[in-house]
Design an enzyme around this catalytic site. Sequence first.
Site, PDB file in Angstrom:
ATOM      1  N   LEU A 198       1.314  -9.284  18.672  1.00  0.00           N
ATOM      2  CA  LEU A 198       0.692  -9.539  19.980  1.00  0.00           C
ATOM      3  C   LEU A 198       1.155 -10.886  20.542  1.00  0.00           C
ATOM      4  O   LEU A 198       0.550 -11.411  21.490  1.00  0.00           O
ATOM      5  CB  LEU A 198      -0.834  -9.504  19.858  1.00  0.00           C
ATOM      6  CG  LEU A 198      -1.412  -8.147  19.417  1.00  0.00           C
ATOM      7  CD1 LEU A 198      -2.918  -8.254  19.163  1.00  0.00           C
ATOM      8  CD2 LEU A 198      -1.124  -7.074  20.469  1.00  0.00           C
ATOM      9  N   GLY A 199       2.196 -11.433  19.962  1.00  0.00           N
ATOM     10  CA  GLY A 199       2.711 -12.722  20.467  1.00  0.00           C
ATOM     11  C   GLY A 199       1.674 -13.809  20.341  1.00  0.00           C
ATOM     12  O   GLY A 199       1.553 -14.655  21.224  1.00  0.00           O
ATOM     13  N   TYR A 240      -1.255 -20.000   3.529  1.00  0.00           N
ATOM     14  CA  TYR A 240      -2.173 -19.945   4.675  1.00  0.00           C
ATOM     15  C   TYR A 240      -3.449 -20.678   4.288  1.00  0.00           C
ATOM     16  O   TYR A 240      -4.218 -20.226   3.444  1.00  0.00           O
ATOM     17  CB  TYR A 240      -2.505 -18.503   5.063  1.00  0.00           C
ATOM     18  CG  TYR A 240      -1.352 -17.721   5.657  1.00  0.00           C
ATOM     19  CD1 TYR A 240      -0.227 -18.363   6.171  1.00  0.00           C
ATOM     20  CD2 TYR A 240      -1.394 -16.338   5.724  1.00  0.00           C
ATOM     21  CE1 TYR A 240       0.814 -17.646   6.712  1.00  0.00           C
ATOM     22  CE2 TYR A 240      -0.349 -15.611   6.276  1.00  0.00           C
ATOM     23  CZ  TYR A 240       0.753 -16.273   6.763  1.00  0.00           C
ATOM     24  OH  TYR A 240       1.785 -15.555   7.311  1.00  0.00           O
TER      25      TYR A 240
HETATM   26  N1  LIG Z   1       6.243 -13.656   7.761  1.00  0.00           N
HETATM   27  C1  LIG Z   1       6.037 -14.647   8.579  1.00  0.00           C
HETATM   28  O1  LIG Z   1       6.815 -15.602   8.614  1.00  0.00           O
HETATM   29  C2  LIG Z   1       4.847 -14.631   9.495  1.00  0.00           C
HETATM   30  C3  LIG Z   1       4.765 -15.557  10.545  1.00  0.00           C
HETATM   31  C4  LIG Z   1       3.675 -15.501  11.414  1.00  0.00           C
HETATM   32  C5  LIG Z   1       2.676 -14.551  11.208  1.00  0.00           C
HETATM   33  N2  LIG Z   1       2.787 -13.680  10.164  1.00  0.00           N
HETATM   34  C6  LIG Z   1       1.739 -12.662   9.940  1.00  0.00           C
HETATM   35  O2  LIG Z   1       1.463 -11.980  11.168  1.00  0.00           O
HETATM   36  C7  LIG Z   1       0.065 -11.969  11.379  1.00  0.00           C
HETATM   37  C8  LIG Z   1      -0.248 -11.856  12.849  1.00  0.00           C
HETATM   38  O3  LIG Z   1       0.310 -12.930  13.570  1.00  0.00           O
HETATM   39  P1  LIG Z   1      -0.562 -13.879  14.496  1.00  0.00           P
HETATM   40  O4  LIG Z   1      -1.971 -13.844  14.024  1.00  0.00           O
HETATM   41  O5  LIG Z   1       0.147 -15.181  14.564  1.00  0.00           O
HETATM   42  O6  LIG Z   1      -0.418 -13.250  15.939  1.00  0.00           O
HETATM   43  P2  LIG Z   1      -0.814 -11.847  16.626  1.00  0.00           P
HETATM   44  O7  LIG Z   1      -1.337 -10.882  15.645  1.00  0.00           O
HETATM   45  O8  LIG Z   1       0.357 -11.478  17.443  1.00  0.00           O
HETATM   46  O9  LIG Z   1      -1.962 -12.305  17.625  1.00  0.00           O
HETATM   47  C9  LIG Z   1      -3.218 -12.715  17.172  1.00  0.00           C
HETATM   48  C10 LIG Z   1      -4.047 -13.019  18.384  1.00  0.00           C
HETATM   49  O10 LIG Z   1      -4.296 -11.801  19.097  1.00  0.00           O
HETATM   50  C11 LIG Z   1      -5.677 -11.688  19.388  1.00  0.00           C
HETATM   51  N3  LIG Z   1      -6.048 -10.271  19.284  1.00  0.00           N
HETATM   52  C12 LIG Z   1      -5.894  -9.423  18.252  1.00  0.00           C
HETATM   53  N4  LIG Z   1      -6.346  -8.193  18.555  1.00  0.00           N
HETATM   54  C13 LIG Z   1      -6.811  -8.263  19.831  1.00  0.00           C
HETATM   55  C14 LIG Z   1      -7.414  -7.342  20.703  1.00  0.00           C
HETATM   56  N5  LIG Z   1      -7.628  -6.066  20.338  1.00  0.00           N
HETATM   57  N6  LIG Z   1      -7.803  -7.771  21.931  1.00  0.00           N
HETATM   58  C15 LIG Z   1      -7.593  -9.050  22.328  1.00  0.00           C
HETATM   59  N7  LIG Z   1      -7.021  -9.972  21.534  1.00  0.00           N
HETATM   60  C16 LIG Z   1      -6.636  -9.590  20.294  1.00  0.00           C
HETATM   61  C17 LIG Z   1      -6.390 -12.519  18.379  1.00  0.00           C
HETATM   62  O11 LIG Z   1      -7.558 -13.044  18.957  1.00  0.00           O
HETATM   63  P3  LIG Z   1      -9.022 -12.701  18.361  1.00  0.00           P
HETATM   64  O12 LIG Z   1      -9.151 -13.506  17.129  1.00  0.00           O
HETATM   65  O13 LIG Z   1      -9.925 -13.105  19.462  1.00  0.00           O
HETATM   66  O14 LIG Z   1      -9.057 -11.219  18.097  1.00  0.00           O
HETATM   67  C18 LIG Z   1      -5.383 -13.626  18.061  1.00  0.00           C
HETATM   68  O15 LIG Z   1      -5.567 -14.710  18.925  1.00  0.00           O
HETATM   69  C19 LIG Z   1      -0.413 -13.269  10.717  1.00  0.00           C
HETATM   70  O16 LIG Z   1      -1.781 -13.258  10.424  1.00  0.00           O
HETATM   71  C20 LIG Z   1       0.424 -13.280   9.476  1.00  0.00           C
HETATM   72  O17 LIG Z   1      -0.186 -12.448   8.482  1.00  0.00           O
HETATM   73  C21 LIG Z   1       3.841 -13.697   9.321  1.00  0.00           C
END
Ligand SMILES: NC(=O)c1ccc[n+]([C@@H]2O[C@H](COP(=O)([O-])OP(=O)(O)OC[C@H]3O[C@@H](n4cnc5c(N)ncnc54)[C@H](OP(=O)(O)O)[C@@H]3O)[C@@H](O)[C@H]2O)c1
Length: 282
Positions: free
Chosen positions: A207-208, A59
Amino acid sequence: MKEQKVTIAGYHVGRVGYGTMQLTGPMAMGDPADPEACKTVLRSAIEHGVRLIDTSAYYGPEIANRLLAEAIAPYPDDLLVATKVGARRTPDGGFAADTTPEAVRSAVHDNLRQLGLDTLSVVHARYMPDSTVPFEETVGALADLRNEGLIAHIGVSNVTLELFKGAQTVAPIASVENEFRLGHEGGRDVLDAATQLGIPYLAFRPLGNGALVAADSPLHEIARHAGVSAATLALAWVLDQSDTAAVIPGSSSPEHLTADLAAQSFEFTADLREELARLEMS
Ligand SMILES: NC(=O)c1ccc[n+]([C@@H]2O[C@H](COP(=O)([O-])OP(=O)(O)OC[C@H]3O[C@@H](n4cnc5c(N)ncnc54)[C@H](OP(=O)(O)O)[C@@H]3O)[C@@H](O)[C@H]2O)c1
């Protein structure tokens, strides 16, 4: 009362964790616009009780781990930092397989150095469809590193049920990290198998990537009736699927973290479960 904590790799942690991927620049590459703000979010997560952080040397690359170490080290004793290996970044911001035993060894050393740790508590082998190395060989490389004391536990990520079962023939698997959320329930067989075995399941992108909380998300209306935010509802839904599931949302906002953490204590009613089951999510 639902379980508010789960034991992963020997750490008894709250079921809402934090993912560092989006701390870095666009497509999780490059320096963030405001590194100090990123560190503030990370410290805020710890202050609010988050004890599960998902990260990786790829990352940034390096940047997310570096921010984490600068913001939080020395780490609280009860904080589980979970890492992943198996991928490298491509210049266009994508991910390519990096799954040979040598690459796995090198990635574990990168994570140790960047995070300032002597041992990694749990390292997930990320399955990459473009890998020419059998997944079991990649897991075997982690088993060797565990025998050397560089890592304590082995997890798997992005796995099908078959890959999950295969990995278990190579080494004890301490956790699974797969994509799972409302409207993205493919791979439920892996969640069910992990639950049956008592192996914790870390739902990534719960959260997609923000889609479930976007302005047009049908969750807002339902969440308003339930007296919570759409984010709280979406994360609580994942936690409701299995007592051994955790979520690792990413956020750049301390306010959003609070809403995310509220999912831990949110209790579903049967009516609400049914309402969400009827929901057509794109
Ligand atoms: N193992 C794998 O292959 C893999 C792949 C992808 C991801 N991951 C892990 O999964 C984690 C999460 O995935 P992600 O960041 O892609 O997607 P996510 O957690 O599904 O979504 C993140 C988004 O949601 C918003 N958000 C979070 N809390 C919120 C709230 N309370 N209200 C409104 N918006 C909110 C954030 O915006 P704001 O910044 O405005 O809060 C951000 O844009 C990654 O950081 C990584 O550690 C792992």
